[in-house]
Write a protein that holds these residues in place. Structure first.
Motif, PDB file in Angstrom:
ATOM      1  N   ALA A  26       8.202  50.337   1.713  1.00  0.00           N
ATOM      2  CA  ALA A  26       9.501  50.793   2.229  1.00  0.00           C
ATOM      3  C   ALA A  26      10.503  49.640   2.255  1.00  0.00           C
ATOM      4  N   GLU A  27      10.038  48.467   2.676  1.00  0.00           N
ATOM      5  CA  GLU A  27      10.918  47.303   2.749  1.00  0.00           C
ATOM      6  C   GLU A  27      11.377  46.879   1.345  1.00  0.00           C
ATOM      7  N   VAL A  28      10.452  46.816   0.409  1.00  0.00           N
ATOM      8  CA  VAL A  28      10.804  46.433  -0.966  1.00  0.00           C
ATOM      9  C   VAL A  28      11.695  47.493  -1.600  1.00  0.00           C
ATOM     10  N   GLU A  29      11.383  48.754  -1.397  1.00  0.00           N
ATOM     11  CA  GLU A  29      12.204  49.816  -1.988  1.00  0.00           C
ATOM     12  C   GLU A  29      13.626  49.769  -1.451  1.00  0.00           C
ATOM     13  N   ALA A  30      13.797  49.523  -0.159  1.00  0.00           N
ATOM     14  CA  ALA A  30      15.143  49.436   0.418  1.00  0.00           C
ATOM     15  C   ALA A  30      15.914  48.276  -0.211  1.00  0.00           C
ATOM     16  N   GLY A  31      15.274  47.127  -0.334  1.00  0.00           N
ATOM     17  CA  GLY A  31      15.934  45.976  -0.940  1.00  0.00           C
ATOM     18  C   GLY A  31      16.270  46.203  -2.399  1.00  0.00           C
ATOM     19  N   MET A  32      15.350  46.803  -3.126  1.00  0.00           N
ATOM     20  CA  MET A  32      15.594  47.051  -4.544  1.00  0.00           C
ATOM     21  C   MET A  32      16.654  48.133  -4.747  1.00  0.00           C
ATOM     22  N   SER A  33      16.695  49.137  -3.863  1.00  0.00           N
ATOM     23  CA  SER A  33      17.722  50.178  -3.956  1.00  0.00           C
ATOM     24  C   SER A  33      19.099  49.563  -3.756  1.00  0.00           C
ATOM     25  N   GLU A  34      19.184  48.648  -2.813  1.00  0.00           N
ATOM     26  CA  GLU A  34      20.445  47.956  -2.551  1.00  0.00           C
ATOM     27  C   GLU A  34      20.850  47.129  -3.773  1.00  0.00           C
ATOM     28  N   ASP A  42      16.575  46.867 -11.523  1.00  0.00           N
ATOM     29  CA  ASP A  42      15.546  47.834 -11.130  1.00  0.00           C
ATOM     30  C   ASP A  42      14.129  47.301 -11.327  1.00  0.00           C
ATOM     31  N   ARG A  43      13.994  45.984 -11.595  1.00  0.00           N
ATOM     32  CA  ARG A  43      12.668  45.384 -11.785  1.00  0.00           C
ATOM     33  C   ARG A  43      12.621  44.028 -11.084  1.00  0.00           C
ATOM     34  N   ALA A  44      11.407  43.670 -10.661  1.00  0.00           N
ATOM     35  CA  ALA A  44      11.205  42.350 -10.057  1.00  0.00           C
ATOM     36  C   ALA A  44       9.779  41.895 -10.323  1.00  0.00           C
ATOM     37  N   ARG A  45       9.607  40.590 -10.399  1.00  0.00           N
ATOM     38  CA  ARG A  45       8.269  40.025 -10.548  1.00  0.00           C
ATOM     39  C   ARG A  45       7.653  39.924  -9.162  1.00  0.00           C
ATOM     40  N   LEU A  46       6.359  40.116  -9.085  1.00  0.00           N
ATOM     41  CA  LEU A  46       5.631  39.923  -7.832  1.00  0.00           C
ATOM     42  C   LEU A  46       4.951  38.560  -7.910  1.00  0.00           C
ATOM     43  N   MET A  47       5.422  37.659  -7.059  1.00  0.00           N
ATOM     44  CA  MET A  47       4.925  36.291  -7.055  1.00  0.00           C
ATOM     45  C   MET A  47       4.073  36.078  -5.806  1.00  0.00           C
ATOM     46  N   VAL A  56       7.178  44.973  -9.983  1.00  0.00           N
ATOM     47  CA  VAL A  56       7.546  46.199  -9.285  1.00  0.00           C
ATOM     48  C   VAL A  56       8.797  46.746  -9.963  1.00  0.00           C
ATOM     49  N   THR A  57       8.792  48.039 -10.197  1.00  0.00           N
ATOM     50  CA  THR A  57       9.911  48.711 -10.847  1.00  0.00           C
ATOM     51  C   THR A  57      10.410  49.816  -9.927  1.00  0.00           C
ATOM     52  N   LEU A  58      11.708  49.856  -9.734  1.00  0.00           N
ATOM     53  CA  LEU A  58      12.323  50.919  -8.954  1.00  0.00           C
ATOM     54  C   LEU A  58      12.465  52.129  -9.870  1.00  0.00           C
ATOM     55  N   LYS A  59      11.791  53.218  -9.541  1.00  0.00           N
ATOM     56  CA  LYS A  59      11.937  54.431 -10.353  1.00  0.00           C
ATOM     57  C   LYS A  59      13.314  55.012 -10.041  1.00  0.00           C
ATOM     58  N   VAL A  60      14.045  55.352 -11.098  1.00  0.00           N
ATOM     59  CA  VAL A  60      15.421  55.803 -10.938  1.00  0.00           C
ATOM     60  C   VAL A  60      15.617  57.120 -11.672  1.00  0.00           C
ATOM     61  N   PRO A 149      17.776  55.936  -6.951  1.00  0.00           N
ATOM     62  CA  PRO A 149      16.397  55.449  -6.788  1.00  0.00           C
ATOM     63  C   PRO A 149      15.497  56.555  -6.241  1.00  0.00           C
ATOM     64  N   LYS A 150      14.236  56.570  -6.725  1.00  0.00           N
ATOM     65  CA  LYS A 150      13.303  57.598  -6.237  1.00  0.00           C
ATOM     66  C   LYS A 150      11.867  57.088  -6.157  1.00  0.00           C
ATOM     67  N   GLY A 151      11.692  55.870  -5.677  1.00  0.00           N
ATOM     68  CA  GLY A 151      10.335  55.359  -5.488  1.00  0.00           C
ATOM     69  C   GLY A 151      10.077  54.085  -6.267  1.00  0.00           C
ATOM     70  N   LEU A 152       8.875  53.546  -6.073  1.00  0.00           N
ATOM     71  CA  LEU A 152       8.484  52.294  -6.710  1.00  0.00           C
ATOM     72  C   LEU A 152       7.258  52.490  -7.585  1.00  0.00           C
ATOM     73  N   MET A 153       7.150  51.633  -8.598  1.00  0.00           N
ATOM     74  CA  MET A 153       5.943  51.578  -9.401  1.00  0.00           C
ATOM     75  C   MET A 153       5.518  50.110  -9.433  1.00  0.00           C
ATOM     76  N   VAL A 154       4.302  49.849  -8.994  1.00  0.00           N
ATOM     77  CA  VAL A 154       3.771  48.492  -8.974  1.00  0.00           C
ATOM     78  C   VAL A 154       2.716  48.377 -10.062  1.00  0.00           C
ATOM     79  N   THR A 155       2.824  47.311 -10.873  1.00  0.00           N
ATOM     80  CA  THR A 155       1.825  47.066 -11.908  1.00  0.00           C
ATOM     81  C   THR A 155       1.232  45.677 -11.703  1.00  0.00           C
ATOM     82  N   GLY A 156       0.073  45.477 -12.254  1.00  0.00           N
ATOM     83  CA  GLY A 156      -0.608  44.189 -12.099  1.00  0.00           C
ATOM     84  C   GLY A 156      -1.372  44.158 -10.791  1.00  0.00           C
ATOM     85  N   CYS A 157      -1.275  43.029 -10.084  1.00  0.00           N
ATOM     86  CA  CYS A 157      -1.926  42.847  -8.783  1.00  0.00           C
ATOM     87  C   CYS A 157      -3.439  43.068  -8.872  1.00  0.00           C
ATOM     88  N   LYS A 158      -4.050  42.503  -9.884  1.00  0.00           N
ATOM     89  CA  LYS A 158      -5.501  42.624 -10.064  1.00  0.00           C
ATOM     90  C   LYS A 158      -6.226  41.866  -8.959  1.00  0.00           C
TER      91      LYS A 158
END
Length: 183
Positions: A26-34, A42-47, A56-60, A149-158
């Motif tokens: 919710a926190e990341v989605e709010a920041g990315m929506s802004e 609509d994309r960010a790296r997860l460090m 993480v990708t903001l679904k739009v 915006p309509k949600g997040l998609m997270v990839t990676g994070c193995k």
């Protein structure tokens, strides 16, 4: 650990993780929506600890439209046989309707007309207009909406990558358990 003990621990951990995951999303989605509204990002790296572990990708929703002129839109739907009419007898007229069965009194009914859902799914956004899919027929009475915006998609994070880094940064205890050690 015995199977029952393992089940108890894993169940508790999954409850803690779900609550924390929901809050973080919710926190990341709010920041990315802004950020999306400000500059279209609509994309960010997860460090994690200086290492990229995922993205993480903001679904739009970029195909949105809304009704601007309800009467014109309803006429279009009716002309194309895509308007459902639902009639319900108003409660205050039920007794009268039964006593006068066989006669038509349209004022007794609430009428609701709704578009056929399958027809709405055929609408497409083409060259700044909404058209019926597969045709060049513009849909009157509607306008395009800005992407939403309509949600997040997270990839990676193995786990094999994230686990050791998380351990170096204080482990899962520091992340999941509030001060005092109780969740």
């Amino acid at each position: 650990m015995k199977p029952n003990e393992r089940l108890a621990v894993l169940t508790a951990v999954s409850k803690i993780v779900k609550a924390e995951l929901d809050a973080a999303r919710a926190e990341v989605e709010a920041g990315m929506s802004e950020a999306f509204e400000e500059n279209g990002t609509d994309r960010a790296r997860l460090m994690l600890g200086g290492t990229e572990v995922g993205s993480v990708t903001l679904k739009v929703d970029r195909t949105g439209w809304e009704v601007e002129d309800p009467e014109e839109f309803s006429r279009f739907l009716a002309d194309n046989g895509q308007l459902k009419t639902v009639r319900r007898l108003r409660p205050e007229y039920q007794g009268m309707a039964w006593s006068m069965l066989g006669e038509e009194y349209p004022f007794m009914f609430d009428v609701e007309e709704t578009p056929e859902p399958s027809f709405l799914k055929a609408f497409e956004r083409i060259d700044g207009a909404v058209v019926v899919g597969g045709t060049d027929v513009a849909v009157p009475g509607v306008r395009l909406c800005p992407p939403k915006p309509k949600g997040l998609m997270v990839t990676g994070c193995k786990p094999k990558l994230v686990g050791p880094i998380a351990a170096r940064l204080g482990g899962l205890d520091a992340l999941l358990l509030p001060e005092g050690g109780e969740a």
